[in-house]
Scaffold this motif. Structure first.
Motif, PDB file in Angstrom:
ATOM      1  N   VAL A  62       0.835  -1.207   0.000  1.00 18.97           N
ATOM      2  CA  VAL A  62       0.000   0.000   0.000  1.00 18.97           C
ATOM      3  C   VAL A  62       0.867   1.254   0.000  1.00 18.97           C
ATOM      4  CG1 VAL A  62      -1.715   1.312   1.299  1.00 18.97           C
ATOM      5  CG2 VAL A  62      -1.929  -1.175   1.116  1.00 18.97           C
ATOM      6  N   SER A  63       1.898   1.266   0.821  1.00 19.98           N
ATOM      7  CA  SER A  63       2.756   2.453   0.875  1.00 19.98           C
ATOM      8  C   SER A  63       3.516   2.654  -0.427  1.00 19.98           C
ATOM      9  CB  SER A  63       3.730   2.345   2.044  1.00 19.98           C
ATOM     10  OG  SER A  63       4.546   1.215   1.895  1.00 19.98           O
ATOM     11  N   ILE A  81       6.904  -1.758  -9.862  1.00 22.87           N
ATOM     12  CA  ILE A  81       7.186  -3.060 -10.468  1.00 22.87           C
ATOM     13  C   ILE A  81       6.581  -4.207  -9.667  1.00 22.87           C
ATOM     14  CG2 ILE A  81       9.290  -2.256 -11.589  1.00 22.87           C
ATOM     15  CD1 ILE A  81      10.885  -3.696  -9.377  1.00 22.87           C
ATOM     16  N   SER A  82       6.192  -5.243 -10.407  1.00 23.96           N
ATOM     17  CA  SER A  82       5.709  -6.490  -9.829  1.00 23.96           C
ATOM     18  C   SER A  82       6.344  -7.625 -10.609  1.00 23.96           C
ATOM     19  CB  SER A  82       4.186  -6.613  -9.941  1.00 23.96           C
ATOM     20  OG  SER A  82       3.509  -5.655  -9.168  1.00 23.96           O
ATOM     21  N   SER A  83       6.663  -8.709  -9.922  1.00 23.13           N
ATOM     22  CA  SER A  83       7.061  -9.888 -10.676  1.00 23.13           C
ATOM     23  C   SER A  83       5.811 -10.496 -11.296  1.00 23.13           C
ATOM     24  CB  SER A  83       7.736 -10.916  -9.761  1.00 23.13           C
ATOM     25  OG  SER A  83       6.808 -11.436  -8.835  1.00 23.13           O
ATOM     26  N   GLY A  87      -1.193  -7.288 -12.741  1.00 21.33           N
ATOM     27  CA  GLY A  87      -2.622  -7.383 -12.478  1.00 21.33           C
ATOM     28  C   GLY A  87      -3.029  -8.683 -11.825  1.00 21.33           C
ATOM     29  N   VAL A  88      -2.070  -9.561 -11.517  1.00 20.88           N
ATOM     30  CA  VAL A  88      -2.361 -10.826 -10.837  1.00 20.88           C
ATOM     31  C   VAL A  88      -1.625 -10.817  -9.506  1.00 20.88           C
ATOM     32  CG1 VAL A  88      -2.268 -13.348 -10.967  1.00 20.88           C
ATOM     33  CG2 VAL A  88      -2.620 -12.011 -13.055  1.00 20.88           C
ATOM     34  N   TYR A  89      -2.332 -10.484  -8.432  1.00 24.71           N
ATOM     35  CA  TYR A  89      -1.742 -10.325  -7.095  1.00 24.71           C
ATOM     36  C   TYR A  89      -0.594  -9.319  -7.123  1.00 24.71           C
ATOM     37  CZ  TYR A  89      -4.151 -14.787  -6.467  1.00 24.71           C
ATOM     38  OH  TYR A  89      -5.090 -15.784  -6.457  1.00 24.71           O
ATOM     39  N   GLY A  90      -0.634  -8.410  -8.062  1.00 23.74           N
ATOM     40  CA  GLY A  90       0.430  -7.419  -8.189  1.00 23.74           C
ATOM     41  C   GLY A  90      -0.020  -6.054  -7.706  1.00 23.74           C
ATOM     42  N   MET A  91       0.598  -5.012  -8.256  1.00 25.55           N
ATOM     43  CA  MET A  91       0.404  -3.655  -7.763  1.00 25.55           C
ATOM     44  C   MET A  91      -0.657  -2.869  -8.514  1.00 25.55           C
ATOM     45  SD  MET A  91       2.332  -3.189  -5.136  1.00 25.55           S
ATOM     46  CE  MET A  91       2.198  -1.407  -5.037  1.00 25.55           C
ATOM     47  N   ALA A  92      -1.187  -3.391  -9.615  1.00 23.01           N
ATOM     48  CA  ALA A  92      -2.099  -2.612 -10.452  1.00 23.01           C
ATOM     49  C   ALA A  92      -3.336  -2.166  -9.687  1.00 23.01           C
ATOM     50  CB  ALA A  92      -2.494  -3.421 -11.688  1.00 23.01           C
ATOM     51  N   GLY A  93      -3.989  -3.103  -9.000  1.00 20.53           N
ATOM     52  CA  GLY A  93      -5.212  -2.755  -8.283  1.00 20.53           C
ATOM     53  C   GLY A  93      -4.978  -1.756  -7.174  1.00 20.53           C
ATOM     54  N   LEU A  94      -3.880  -1.908  -6.423  1.00 21.81           N
ATOM     55  CA  LEU A  94      -3.603  -0.994  -5.319  1.00 21.81           C
ATOM     56  C   LEU A  94      -3.342   0.425  -5.809  1.00 21.81           C
ATOM     57  CD1 LEU A  94      -1.378  -3.191  -2.984  1.00 21.81           C
ATOM     58  CD2 LEU A  94      -3.635  -2.276  -2.474  1.00 21.81           C
ATOM     59  N   VAL A  95      -2.648   0.551  -6.938  1.00 25.16           N
ATOM     60  CA  VAL A  95      -2.403   1.888  -7.491  1.00 25.16           C
ATOM     61  C   VAL A  95      -3.727   2.561  -7.825  1.00 25.16           C
ATOM     62  CG1 VAL A  95      -1.473   3.136  -9.476  1.00 25.16           C
ATOM     63  CG2 VAL A  95      -0.080   1.414  -8.331  1.00 25.16           C
ATOM     64  N   TYR A  96      -4.626   1.813  -8.477  1.00 30.67           N
ATOM     65  CA  TYR A  96      -5.933   2.394  -8.799  1.00 30.67           C
ATOM     66  C   TYR A  96      -6.727   2.716  -7.535  1.00 30.67           C
ATOM     67  CZ  TYR A  96      -5.691   1.717 -13.861  1.00 30.67           C
ATOM     68  OH  TYR A  96      -5.378   1.816 -15.192  1.00 30.67           O
ATOM     69  N   GLU A  97      -6.653   1.879  -6.514  1.00 36.41           N
ATOM     70  CA  GLU A  97      -7.391   2.162  -5.283  1.00 36.41           C
ATOM     71  C   GLU A  97      -6.914   3.452  -4.633  1.00 36.41           C
ATOM     72  OE1 GLU A  97      -7.589  -2.486  -4.042  1.00 36.41           O
ATOM     73  OE2 GLU A  97      -8.073  -1.057  -2.447  1.00 36.41           O
ATOM     74  N   VAL A  98      -5.597   3.646  -4.605  1.00 35.97           N
ATOM     75  CA  VAL A  98      -5.053   4.888  -4.030  1.00 35.97           C
ATOM     76  C   VAL A  98      -5.516   6.095  -4.847  1.00 35.97           C
ATOM     77  CG1 VAL A  98      -2.925   6.186  -3.594  1.00 35.97           C
ATOM     78  CG2 VAL A  98      -3.064   3.776  -2.982  1.00 35.97           C
ATOM     79  N   LEU A  99      -5.487   5.966  -6.161  1.00 35.53           N
ATOM     80  CA  LEU A  99      -5.929   7.064  -7.022  1.00 35.53           C
ATOM     81  C   LEU A  99      -7.405   7.378  -6.828  1.00 35.53           C
ATOM     82  CD1 LEU A  99      -4.021   6.076 -10.283  1.00 35.53           C
ATOM     83  CD2 LEU A  99      -3.657   8.172  -8.983  1.00 35.53           C
ATOM     84  N   ILE A 100      -8.222   6.334  -6.721  1.00 31.90           N
ATOM     85  CA  ILE A 100      -9.665   6.527  -6.555  1.00 31.90           C
ATOM     86  C   ILE A 100      -9.963   7.276  -5.269  1.00 31.90           C
ATOM     87  CG2 ILE A 100     -11.829   5.280  -6.117  1.00 31.90           C
ATOM     88  CD1 ILE A 100     -10.742   3.139  -8.105  1.00 31.90           C
ATOM     89  N   GLU A 101      -9.227   6.944  -4.195  1.00 32.24           N
ATOM     90  CA  GLU A 101      -9.430   7.654  -2.930  1.00 32.24           C
ATOM     91  C   GLU A 101      -9.140   9.144  -3.063  1.00 32.24           C
ATOM     92  OE1 GLU A 101      -8.528   4.168   0.393  1.00 32.24           O
ATOM     93  OE2 GLU A 101      -7.158   5.874   0.162  1.00 32.24           O
ATOM     94  N   LEU A 102      -8.271   9.487  -3.994  1.00 33.33           N
ATOM     95  CA  LEU A 102      -7.911  10.902  -4.206  1.00 33.33           C
ATOM     96  C   LEU A 102      -8.796  11.580  -5.235  1.00 33.33           C
ATOM     97  CD1 LEU A 102      -4.013  10.498  -4.249  1.00 33.33           C
ATOM     98  CD2 LEU A 102      -5.436  11.290  -2.366  1.00 33.33           C
ATOM     99  N   GLY A 103      -9.827  10.862  -5.746  1.00 38.37           N
ATOM    100  CA  GLY A 103     -10.740  11.449  -6.724  1.00 38.37           C
ATOM    101  C   GLY A 103     -10.220  11.447  -8.146  1.00 38.37           C
ATOM    102  N   TRP A 104      -9.243  10.603  -8.435  1.00 37.39           N
ATOM    103  CA  TRP A 104      -8.625  10.554  -9.761  1.00 37.39           C
ATOM    104  C   TRP A 104      -9.616  10.120 -10.830  1.00 37.39           C
ATOM    105  CZ3 TRP A 104      -8.150   6.216 -12.877  1.00 37.39           C
ATOM    106  CH2 TRP A 104      -7.271   6.301 -13.956  1.00 37.39           C
ATOM    107  N   THR A 105      -9.511  10.712 -12.007  1.00 36.48           N
ATOM    108  CA  THR A 105     -10.214  10.223 -13.196  1.00 36.48           C
ATOM    109  C   THR A 105      -9.211  10.141 -14.340  1.00 36.48           C
ATOM    110  OG1 THR A 105     -10.859  12.424 -14.007  1.00 36.48           O
ATOM    111  CG2 THR A 105     -12.381  11.310 -12.487  1.00 36.48           C
TER     112      THR A 105
END
Length: 555
Positions: A62-63, A81-83, A87-105
């Motif tokens: 998350v950090s 980076i993710s091994s 998008g499979v247990y990697g960082m893609a979803g968390l990056v979007y979640e952080v952005l969504i919390e900030l109101g990103w579009t």
């Protein structure tokens, strides 16, 4: 107008340069900053030309996502980076979640590009043979972000459905019971002889491939770098290969002279109407209808189609006919995992007080209930995890009985001695003021302040991130202990005989500098070692001079 940054979320595959995509290499080389788990950063460091590299430990995803967003919003091009595949247990979803919390579009915010990579299920399967030739699923056994009871349900559901199963994150140094429990569940539905493939560090220097069975798989070395692939009821071993048939066995039999459906017929439109037409390259849009419709003369009067019955309904009806009873209507079970809110906090009797009252203990039992958990910690706190949305009601009840409440996570915590049951009370007001002013402050990483009320320092304050010892009516201050690990060491003494009125300003200045300049998830001792100076205090190496083999996790 400030230039917008960009985030690449890069999956670099198993780690071998031959299996990283061209686009992934381009993204890494375009980036100003690379952020990733330490082991992954080391795997791709020869491809990186970034000015800044931030490597962090495991469980700190998350950090990493938060830091990537912060840097991109400041104008940097950042690769997270993710091994495998991001998008499979990697960082893609968390990056979007952080952005969504900030109101990103996407239209107005920073640009995000997900760069795919070869996931472990694919790279490991290639080393085993062809185990993923039929329906398959991936399940992570890590309960860091998912409750174990939900993971267990998924393992059982996959076992019941005869999926080929790829288990990610099967075991770690601390987390050992999950793979044992998963095996127990699987053995309820699978033969003990079910083929299992264990692949460790696929396409890396220490690659290991093991063929075993479901009953014997725990006899082999399984760790965080292992992917466990469990076959279905049709999977078999042949010449040191693990092979799962593609499902032809109900359609034709290999080796027979006459087959009800030959291999070259399988992709014909009438046999698999959902498949692409071999001449036009397109698929029918009405494949749910009768595949034979239109092949014969249509009746002049339209017939009302009968609703199709499921296999379970037909089987129940047939059994009822045999028994001479009426068929029971079958209602399919809907599987839906509810979203559960968990309230996490830490409670203690106070900064100085170490005694719990019966009323406090009864209140804890009441608010935690049957579904919550209580865990006592070495920091003289009880960590609560309560399934609830009534946060205010819970906090009010806990405060009414005199609990000191604190957040859990990367925050500042004060651990004080009991001041000899309050007898050595001269320094207590300073401890309470630090708690009131700084306690619970959000920081790059968890920071513990140890406070001792006399020179005996019996509560081991010098082994906390910041140690404070009251001695001869003044204070000694220590900075930068390494509190855990085989290379743990005490903090560096930086001040002796500090006047009491100078203590709070000094500690505040140290904390503010660390908060402003430390990398995400960088402990105070690592920050001190990196920058070499905090305020006017120069770093001194306090680590053991005896060489100790480093831990695999980086310690």
């Amino acid at each position: 107008m400030a230039q917008k940054g960009k985030i690449f979320v890069v999956g670099f595959g198993p780690g071998d340069f031959k299996h990283i995509t061209t686009r992934a290499v381009e993204a890494l080389q375009q980036s100003d900053m690379i952020i990733g788990y330490k082991t992954y950063v080391e795997l791709i460091q020869d491809l990186v030309s970034a000015k800044s590299i931030v490597s962090t430990g495991m469980t700190e995803e998350v950090s990493r996502a938060q830091e990537a967003v912060r840097q991109a919003e400041a104008g940097s091009i950042v690769s997270v980076i993710s091994s495998g595949d991001a998008g499979v247990y990697g960082m893609a979803g968390l990056v979007y979640e952080v952005l969504i919390e900030l109101g990103w579009t996407e239209a107005t915010g920073i640009e995000v590009e997900i760069v795919p990579g070869i996931s472990a299920i694919n790279s490991c399967a290639s080393l085993l043979g062809a185990p993923i030739m039929h329906d398959a699923c991936t399940i992570s056994l890590s309960d860091h972000l998912t409750p174990w009871n939900l993971i267990a349900k998924r393992v059982e559901a996959a076992a019941m459905a005869d999926f080929v199963i790829a288990l990610y994150n099967p075991k770690s140094g601390r987390r050992t019971r999950q793979i044992v429990e998963a095996q127990r569940i699987l053995l309820e539905y699978r033969s003990p002889d079910t083929p299992v493939g264990l692949v460790k560090s696929a396409y890396r220097d220490r690659q290991e491939v093991t063929m075993t069975t479901l009953a014997e798989m725990l006899e082999h070395d399984i760790g965080m770098l292992t992917t466990v692939i469990i076959g279905n009821s049709s999977t078999f071993f042949y010449d040191n290969k693990m092979i799962t048939p593609r499902g032809y066995q109900r359609k034709y039999t290999l080796g027979e002279e006459k087959q009800p459906l030959r291999p070259h017929q399988r992709l014909r439109e009438e046999n698999e109407p959902w498949a692409m037409n071999q001449e036009t390259g397109t698929a029918r849009q009405d494949f749910t209808a009768d595949p034979n419709a239109g092949r014969f003369n249509k009746p002049s009067v339209a017939a009302t189609p009968k609703p199709k019955k499921t296999a379970l309904e037909m089987a129940t009806a047939a059994l009822a006919m045999v028994k001479g009873t009426s068929a029971v209507k079958v209602t399919p079970k809907l599987v839906q995992q509810k979203i559960e809110s968990i309230f996490e906090l830490a409670v203690s009797p106070g900064v100085v007080n170490k005694f719990f009252t019966p009323q406090q203990m009864m209140t804890l039992a009441e608010v935690v209930g049957e579904e919550g958990t209580m865990e006592y910690t070495p920091d003289h706190q009880i960590h609560l995890k309560i399934p609830t949305t009534a946060l205010e009601r819970i906090t009010e009840k806990l405060q009414e009985v005199g609990f000191l409440l604190a957040p859990i996570g990367d925050v500042l915590s004060l651990k004080a001695c009991d001041f000899c049951y309050g007898e050595k009370a001269d320094s207590i007001p300073y401890a309470e003021e630090i708690q009131q002013k700084l306690g619970g402050m959000s920081l790059p990483k968890t920071l513990n302040i140890g406070f001792n009320g006399c020179g005996m320092a019996c509560y081991r304050a010098v082994f906390d991130d910041i140690g404070i010892v009251y001695r001869k009516s003044k204070f000694d201050v220590f900075i930068g202990a390494k509190p855990v690990g085989r290379t743990a060491h005490a903090a560096q003494p930086v001040v002796e005989g500090l006047e009491p009125e100078q203590l709070i300003p000094l500690i505040t200045d140290i904390i503010e500098e660390y908060k402003a300049n430390a990398h995400p998830n960088e402990r105070l001792f690592k920050y001190f070692k990196r920058v070499k100076k905090i305020l006017h205090f120069t770093y001194q190496d306090m680590s053991s001079k005896i060489k100790v083999e480093p831990a695999p996790c980086g310690d």
